[in-house]
Design a protein around this motif. Sequence first.
Motif, PDB file in Angstrom:
ATOM      1  N   UNK A   1       0.826  -1.205   0.000  1.00 33.24           N
ATOM      2  CA  UNK A   1       0.000   0.000   0.000  1.00 33.24           C
ATOM      3  C   UNK A   1       0.862   1.258   0.000  1.00 33.24           C
ATOM      4  N   UNK A   2       1.940   1.240   0.789  1.00 41.33           N
ATOM      5  CA  UNK A   2       2.837   2.397   0.835  1.00 41.33           C
ATOM      6  C   UNK A   2       3.467   2.651  -0.525  1.00 41.33           C
ATOM      7  N   UNK A   3       3.867   1.576  -1.193  1.00 39.41           N
ATOM      8  CA  UNK A   3       4.441   1.729  -2.533  1.00 39.41           C
ATOM      9  C   UNK A   3       3.426   2.344  -3.496  1.00 39.41           C
ATOM     10  N   UNK A   4       2.155   1.899  -3.376  1.00 37.67           N
ATOM     11  CA  UNK A   4       1.103   2.473  -4.218  1.00 37.67           C
ATOM     12  C   UNK A   4       0.920   3.953  -3.917  1.00 37.67           C
ATOM     13  N   UNK A   5       0.858   4.292  -2.655  1.00 37.96           N
ATOM     14  CA  UNK A   5       0.671   5.693  -2.278  1.00 37.96           C
ATOM     15  C   UNK A   5       1.859   6.545  -2.717  1.00 37.96           C
ATOM     16  N   UNK A   6       3.069   5.979  -2.674  1.00 35.15           N
ATOM     17  CA  UNK A   6       4.255   6.711  -3.130  1.00 35.15           C
ATOM     18  C   UNK A   6       4.196   6.952  -4.641  1.00 35.15           C
ATOM     19  N   UNK A   7       3.731   5.954  -5.384  1.00 34.53           N
ATOM     20  CA  UNK A   7       3.595   6.133  -6.838  1.00 34.53           C
ATOM     21  C   UNK A   7       2.627   7.265  -7.152  1.00 34.53           C
ATOM     22  N   UNK A   8       1.521   7.292  -6.429  1.00 37.68           N
ATOM     23  CA  UNK A   8       0.529   8.344  -6.643  1.00 37.68           C
ATOM     24  C   UNK A   8       1.105   9.705  -6.266  1.00 37.68           C
ATOM     25  N   UNK A   9       1.812   9.762  -5.140  1.00 39.40           N
ATOM     26  CA  UNK A   9       2.407  11.026  -4.700  1.00 39.40           C
ATOM     27  C   UNK A   9       3.430  11.536  -5.714  1.00 39.40           C
ATOM     28  N   UNK A  10       4.248  10.629  -6.255  1.00 41.80           N
ATOM     29  CA  UNK A  10       5.247  11.029  -7.249  1.00 41.80           C
ATOM     30  C   UNK A  10       4.596  11.576  -8.516  1.00 41.80           C
ATOM     31  N   UNK A  11       3.460  10.982  -8.894  1.00 37.36           N
ATOM     32  CA  UNK A  11       2.785  11.395 -10.125  1.00 37.36           C
ATOM     33  C   UNK A  11       1.980  12.678  -9.954  1.00 37.36           C
ATOM     34  N   UNK A  12       1.790  13.125  -8.714  1.00 35.20           N
ATOM     35  CA  UNK A  12       0.963  14.310  -8.453  1.00 35.20           C
ATOM     36  C   UNK A  12       1.720  15.314  -7.579  1.00 35.20           C
ATOM     37  N   UNK A  13       3.018  15.427  -7.794  1.00 37.52           N
ATOM     38  CA  UNK A  13       3.850  16.292  -6.955  1.00 37.52           C
ATOM     39  C   UNK A  13       3.369  17.734  -6.954  1.00 37.52           C
ATOM     40  N   UNK A  14       2.807  18.184  -8.059  1.00 40.60           N
ATOM     41  CA  UNK A  14       2.331  19.568  -8.135  1.00 40.60           C
ATOM     42  C   UNK A  14       1.002  19.774  -7.402  1.00 40.60           C
ATOM     43  N   UNK A  15       0.381  18.691  -6.993  1.00 42.00           N
ATOM     44  CA  UNK A  15      -0.925  18.766  -6.325  1.00 42.00           C
ATOM     45  C   UNK A  15      -0.934  17.832  -5.110  1.00 42.00           C
ATOM     46  N   UNK A  16      -0.178  18.149  -4.067  1.00 44.49           N
ATOM     47  CA  UNK A  16      -0.003  17.225  -2.938  1.00 44.49           C
ATOM     48  C   UNK A  16      -1.289  16.876  -2.213  1.00 44.49           C
ATOM     49  N   UNK A  17      -2.318  17.726  -2.299  1.00 46.36           N
ATOM     50  CA  UNK A  17      -3.572  17.407  -1.611  1.00 46.36           C
ATOM     51  C   UNK A  17      -4.202  16.155  -2.183  1.00 46.36           C
ATOM     52  N   UNK A  18      -4.005  15.918  -3.472  1.00 44.63           N
ATOM     53  CA  UNK A  18      -4.574  14.717  -4.076  1.00 44.63           C
ATOM     54  C   UNK A  18      -4.017  13.466  -3.413  1.00 44.63           C
ATOM     55  N   UNK A  19      -2.716  13.431  -3.196  1.00 49.52           N
ATOM     56  CA  UNK A  19      -2.091  12.271  -2.560  1.00 49.52           C
ATOM     57  C   UNK A  19      -2.530  12.133  -1.113  1.00 49.52           C
ATOM     58  N   UNK A  20      -2.756  13.247  -0.428  1.00 51.15           N
ATOM     59  CA  UNK A  20      -3.204  13.172   0.974  1.00 51.15           C
ATOM     60  C   UNK A  20      -4.608  12.578   1.057  1.00 51.15           C
ATOM     61  N   UNK A  21      -5.502  13.030   0.188  1.00 58.85           N
ATOM     62  CA  UNK A  21      -6.855  12.473   0.198  1.00 58.85           C
ATOM     63  C   UNK A  21      -6.821  11.003  -0.194  1.00 58.85           C
ATOM     64  N   UNK A  22      -5.974  10.665  -1.152  1.00 61.06           N
ATOM     65  CA  UNK A  22      -5.848   9.268  -1.572  1.00 61.06           C
ATOM     66  C   UNK A  22      -5.451   8.389  -0.386  1.00 61.06           C
TER      67      UNK A  22
END
Length: 437
Positions: free
Chosen positions: A11-32
């Motif tokens: 799960x952490x790896x998945x969340x890291x992938x999402x965070x890396x792909x949305x670096x300009x929009x960190x709120x998206x990764x937080x909600x995810x």
Amino acid sequence: MELSPATMTALTNLMDRVADATQDHPKLARIFRNALLNTLQTTVQRKEDGTTFVITGDIPAMWLRDSAAQVRPFLALAAEAPELGDMIEGLVRRQIGCILKDPYANAFNEEPTGRGHQADKTEMSPWLWERKYEIDSLCYPVQLAYLLWKNTGRTSHLNADFAAAARSILETWRTEQHHETRSAYRFERSDCPPTDTLTREGRGAEVGYTGMTWSGFRPSDDACTYGYLVPANMFAVVALRQLAEIAGVALDDSELAADSAALLAEIDGGIRAHAIVEHPAYGRIFAYETDGLGARHLMDDANVPSLLSIPYLGYVSADDPIYANTRRFVLSAANPYYYEGAAAQGVGSPHTPEGYVWHIALAMQGLTAADRGEKLRLLLLMADTDAGTGMMHEGFSADDPATYSRPWFSWANMMFCELLMDYCGIRVRTNGQEVRA
């Protein structure tokens, strides 16, 4: 649900992938992260018998529809994180057991406690929270079983109980093709809004034969205006196609495969003959409901299956010309439940107050959009309308997102996750091929 270190790593790896792909929009990764973990830690319950019980969030019951949608994004990890695969398999087994108890029920108790709407005038039992008959309640478990097979190679859930439930589904849908003459299903509720009960002493509005199968209620749990709910019948076509493949390949049951294919053809023929209308502004579009007697209801609802979700369901592709016309209708003022306000615009539902846009509908708009920029726009709109909670909701005021319904609604949370995974290119295998999910 308690998670093992190996599952947390996945799960952490998945969340890291999402965070890396949305670096300009960190709120998206937080909600995810919030939404993903909230679903696993607060709504998913693993039981001693190996099954999984999944509550919707703020209601302590399991809807067959919601529970399948809540775990769907975890299919992307089910092969590499067997604990998640076990959790999903346990849910399939639980859903199959529910269908074998009563194929007309939409929501179930964890145990035979008699909680829920026991006073309704229908054939209740202590296991049932609610017995509103909805076609999609039978589609979602079939689809989830199919997707689990395709994403992990597992077939242990495709057993004798699954085959028995599949036959019960076919029998129910065939009975409800002839609702007026063959169905014993009735539903009435006292002291409630009109949308919570059926007319004609619980039979619903009169229908004529079309080849489609009848539904008492929509996926919103609101009563159908006309008994043939078109997007639900489209979902039934897809589920029957998947069931035919399961029967022919995994179950080696040629009779079940042939019966599924035959019913599929009848329902699809009914859709093509009765559910396509000529709109003066949008051309040939799909109606939301029809009665087989000449009446058609032109609208769309936020809940899935919806007309907007047709390509997501797998009925036709997004470039199908009738779907393209329908989509333009749905996302316009011609749809009575499309709302525009100071903060948002999107599809709502008669299930919530006028002017409320649904996060589920915004996610579905994104999941069916071809343009990646449009997906991002909708993700940011969803994030901007979370009312500072870090979670999605049911409906919210298009003028004031701080006014919303259902602060704990796991289906909406996981639809956000599914759209963000789609945006990031994280795929779930469906229909033998990899598609965005």
